[in-house]
Design a protein around this motif. Sequence first.
Motif, PDB file in Angstrom:
ATOM      1  N   ILE A   5      31.392  32.415  55.139  1.00  0.00           N
ATOM      2  CA  ILE A   5      30.117  32.821  55.716  1.00  0.00           C
ATOM      3  C   ILE A   5      29.290  31.557  55.903  1.00  0.00           C
ATOM      4  CG2 ILE A   5      28.017  34.183  55.421  1.00  0.00           C
ATOM      5  CD1 ILE A   5      29.655  35.978  53.486  1.00  0.00           C
ATOM      6  N   LYS A   6      28.893  31.303  57.146  1.00  0.00           N
ATOM      7  CA  LYS A   6      28.097  30.120  57.477  1.00  0.00           C
ATOM      8  C   LYS A   6      28.712  28.845  56.905  1.00  0.00           C
ATOM      9  CE  LYS A   6      23.832  32.671  57.968  1.00  0.00           C
ATOM     10  NZ  LYS A   6      22.451  32.841  57.564  1.00  0.00           N
ATOM     11  N   GLY A   7      30.020  28.736  57.018  1.00  0.00           N
ATOM     12  CA  GLY A   7      30.719  27.537  56.606  1.00  0.00           C
ATOM     13  C   GLY A   7      30.994  27.411  55.118  1.00  0.00           C
ATOM     14  N   GLU A   8      30.578  28.375  54.312  1.00  0.00           N
ATOM     15  CA  GLU A   8      30.836  28.327  52.876  1.00  0.00           C
ATOM     16  C   GLU A   8      31.868  29.391  52.495  1.00  0.00           C
ATOM     17  OE1 GLU A   8      28.578  27.663  48.698  1.00  0.00           O
ATOM     18  OE2 GLU A   8      27.385  28.297  50.399  1.00  0.00           O
ATOM     19  N   THR A   9      32.785  29.005  51.617  1.00  0.00           N
ATOM     20  CA  THR A   9      33.843  29.909  51.175  1.00  0.00           C
ATOM     21  C   THR A   9      33.372  30.721  49.980  1.00  0.00           C
ATOM     22  OG1 THR A   9      35.510  28.332  51.914  1.00  0.00           O
ATOM     23  CG2 THR A   9      36.240  30.037  50.385  1.00  0.00           C
ATOM     24  N   TYR A  10      33.628  32.018  50.028  1.00  0.00           N
ATOM     25  CA  TYR A  10      33.278  32.932  48.944  1.00  0.00           C
ATOM     26  C   TYR A  10      34.530  33.659  48.480  1.00  0.00           C
ATOM     27  CZ  TYR A  10      28.422  32.284  50.298  1.00  0.00           C
ATOM     28  OH  TYR A  10      27.185  31.739  50.574  1.00  0.00           O
ATOM     29  N   TYR A  11      34.563  33.952  47.184  1.00  0.00           N
ATOM     30  CA  TYR A  11      35.682  34.675  46.584  1.00  0.00           C
ATOM     31  C   TYR A  11      35.177  35.961  45.963  1.00  0.00           C
ATOM     32  CZ  TYR A  11      37.650  30.018  46.976  1.00  0.00           C
ATOM     33  OH  TYR A  11      38.059  28.797  47.453  1.00  0.00           O
ATOM     34  N   ARG A  12      35.947  37.021  46.099  1.00  0.00           N
ATOM     35  CA  ARG A  12      35.593  38.283  45.450  1.00  0.00           C
ATOM     36  C   ARG A  12      35.905  38.181  43.963  1.00  0.00           C
ATOM     37  NH1 ARG A  12      37.625  39.962  50.527  1.00  0.00           N
ATOM     38  NH2 ARG A  12      35.980  40.889  51.750  1.00  0.00           N
ATOM     39  N   CYS A  17      38.526  35.702  39.232  1.00  0.00           N
ATOM     40  CA  CYS A  17      39.157  35.910  37.926  1.00  0.00           C
ATOM     41  C   CYS A  17      40.575  35.366  37.912  1.00  0.00           C
ATOM     42  CB  CYS A  17      39.162  37.388  37.564  1.00  0.00           C
ATOM     43  SG  CYS A  17      37.532  38.034  37.200  1.00  0.00           S
ATOM     44  N   ARG A  18      41.316  35.620  38.963  1.00  0.00           N
ATOM     45  CA  ARG A  18      42.695  35.135  39.058  1.00  0.00           C
ATOM     46  C   ARG A  18      42.718  33.601  39.064  1.00  0.00           C
ATOM     47  NH1 ARG A  18      44.410  38.658  42.344  1.00  0.00           N
ATOM     48  NH2 ARG A  18      43.525  37.744  44.213  1.00  0.00           N
ATOM     49  N   MET A  19      41.750  32.978  39.729  1.00  0.00           N
ATOM     50  CA  MET A  19      41.697  31.517  39.818  1.00  0.00           C
ATOM     51  C   MET A  19      41.465  30.873  38.452  1.00  0.00           C
ATOM     52  SD  MET A  19      39.478  31.250  43.317  1.00  0.00           S
ATOM     53  CE  MET A  19      39.327  29.482  43.382  1.00  0.00           C
ATOM     54  N   VAL A  20      40.698  31.533  37.579  1.00  0.00           N
ATOM     55  CA  VAL A  20      40.373  30.937  36.276  1.00  0.00           C
ATOM     56  C   VAL A  20      41.183  31.542  35.138  1.00  0.00           C
ATOM     57  CG1 VAL A  20      38.060  30.275  37.000  1.00  0.00           C
ATOM     58  CG2 VAL A  20      38.401  32.456  35.852  1.00  0.00           C
ATOM     59  N   GLY A  21      41.967  32.566  35.422  1.00  0.00           N
ATOM     60  CA  GLY A  21      42.869  33.121  34.429  1.00  0.00           C
ATOM     61  C   GLY A  21      42.255  34.100  33.447  1.00  0.00           C
ATOM     62  N   ILE A  22      41.270  34.881  33.902  1.00  0.00           N
ATOM     63  CA  ILE A  22      40.694  35.917  33.044  1.00  0.00           C
ATOM     64  C   ILE A  22      40.750  37.251  33.772  1.00  0.00           C
ATOM     65  CG2 ILE A  22      39.164  34.357  31.794  1.00  0.00           C
ATOM     66  CD1 ILE A  22      36.842  35.425  33.535  1.00  0.00           C
ATOM     67  N   ASP A  54      30.420  28.569  41.656  1.00  0.00           N
ATOM     68  CA  ASP A  54      30.422  29.677  40.690  1.00  0.00           C
ATOM     69  C   ASP A  54      31.746  29.736  39.946  1.00  0.00           C
ATOM     70  OD1 ASP A  54      27.857  30.561  41.471  1.00  0.00           O
ATOM     71  OD2 ASP A  54      28.692  31.923  42.974  1.00  0.00           O
ATOM     72  N   VAL A  55      32.836  29.573  40.678  1.00  0.00           N
ATOM     73  CA  VAL A  55      34.166  29.625  40.065  1.00  0.00           C
ATOM     74  C   VAL A  55      34.327  28.483  39.065  1.00  0.00           C
ATOM     75  CG1 VAL A  55      36.655  29.467  40.507  1.00  0.00           C
ATOM     76  CG2 VAL A  55      35.211  30.845  42.016  1.00  0.00           C
ATOM     77  N   LYS A  56      33.834  27.313  39.398  1.00  0.00           N
ATOM     78  CA  LYS A  56      33.918  26.175  38.475  1.00  0.00           C
ATOM     79  C   LYS A  56      33.072  26.428  37.228  1.00  0.00           C
ATOM     80  CE  LYS A  56      35.145  22.860  41.919  1.00  0.00           C
ATOM     81  NZ  LYS A  56      35.303  21.502  42.226  1.00  0.00           N
ATOM     82  N   ARG A  57      31.931  27.068  37.401  1.00  0.00           N
ATOM     83  CA  ARG A  57      31.073  27.413  36.264  1.00  0.00           C
ATOM     84  C   ARG A  57      31.787  28.408  35.348  1.00  0.00           C
ATOM     85  NH1 ARG A  57      27.531  31.585  36.447  1.00  0.00           N
ATOM     86  NH2 ARG A  57      27.631  31.535  38.704  1.00  0.00           N
ATOM     87  N   ILE A  58      32.442  29.393  35.929  1.00  0.00           N
ATOM     88  CA  ILE A  58      33.211  30.369  35.146  1.00  0.00           C
ATOM     89  C   ILE A  58      34.353  29.658  34.420  1.00  0.00           C
ATOM     90  CG2 ILE A  58      34.694  32.405  35.285  1.00  0.00           C
ATOM     91  CD1 ILE A  58      32.993  33.188  37.807  1.00  0.00           C
ATOM     92  N   GLU A  59      35.015  28.758  35.118  1.00  0.00           N
ATOM     93  CA  GLU A  59      36.131  28.026  34.510  1.00  0.00           C
ATOM     94  C   GLU A  59      35.657  27.176  33.325  1.00  0.00           C
ATOM     95  OE1 GLU A  59      40.026  25.838  36.199  1.00  0.00           O
ATOM     96  OE2 GLU A  59      38.130  25.222  37.095  1.00  0.00           O
ATOM     97  N   ARG A  60      34.491  26.560  33.443  1.00  0.00           N
ATOM     98  CA  ARG A  60      33.945  25.794  32.310  1.00  0.00           C
ATOM     99  C   ARG A  60      33.696  26.703  31.116  1.00  0.00           C
ATOM    100  NH1 ARG A  60      30.890  23.276  36.374  1.00  0.00           N
ATOM    101  NH2 ARG A  60      29.074  24.521  35.832  1.00  0.00           N
ATOM    102  N   GLU A  61      33.215  27.901  31.379  1.00  0.00           N
ATOM    103  CA  GLU A  61      32.971  28.854  30.300  1.00  0.00           C
ATOM    104  C   GLU A  61      34.283  29.293  29.648  1.00  0.00           C
ATOM    105  OE1 GLU A  61      30.694  30.609  27.602  1.00  0.00           O
ATOM    106  OE2 GLU A  61      29.910  29.429  29.251  1.00  0.00           O
ATOM    107  N   VAL A  62      35.304  29.511  30.471  1.00  0.00           N
ATOM    108  CA  VAL A  62      36.615  29.876  29.950  1.00  0.00           C
ATOM    109  C   VAL A  62      37.117  28.775  29.032  1.00  0.00           C
ATOM    110  CG1 VAL A  62      39.051  30.227  30.556  1.00  0.00           C
ATOM    111  CG2 VAL A  62      37.269  31.391  31.859  1.00  0.00           C
TER     112      VAL A  62
END
Length: 66
Positions: A5-12, A17-22, A54-62
Amino acid sequence: MSIIIKGETYYRTSEACRMVGIGRSTLLRWVRKGVLNDASHRDKRGWRLFTEADVKRIEREVNYIT
């Protein structure tokens, strides 16, 4: 499948969750308990959309918790 969307990638939620393993329930529990902020973007159906940051932030928390 990610969306752009407007040049930025978003993940559902399931993709992020699959990307960070939770599991989805783990992510939603962390949001509910305030461990993580909820997604700042949603699609027209109200589904959460996560940016790469956001995904990187979640990964840091994991990595912090485990």
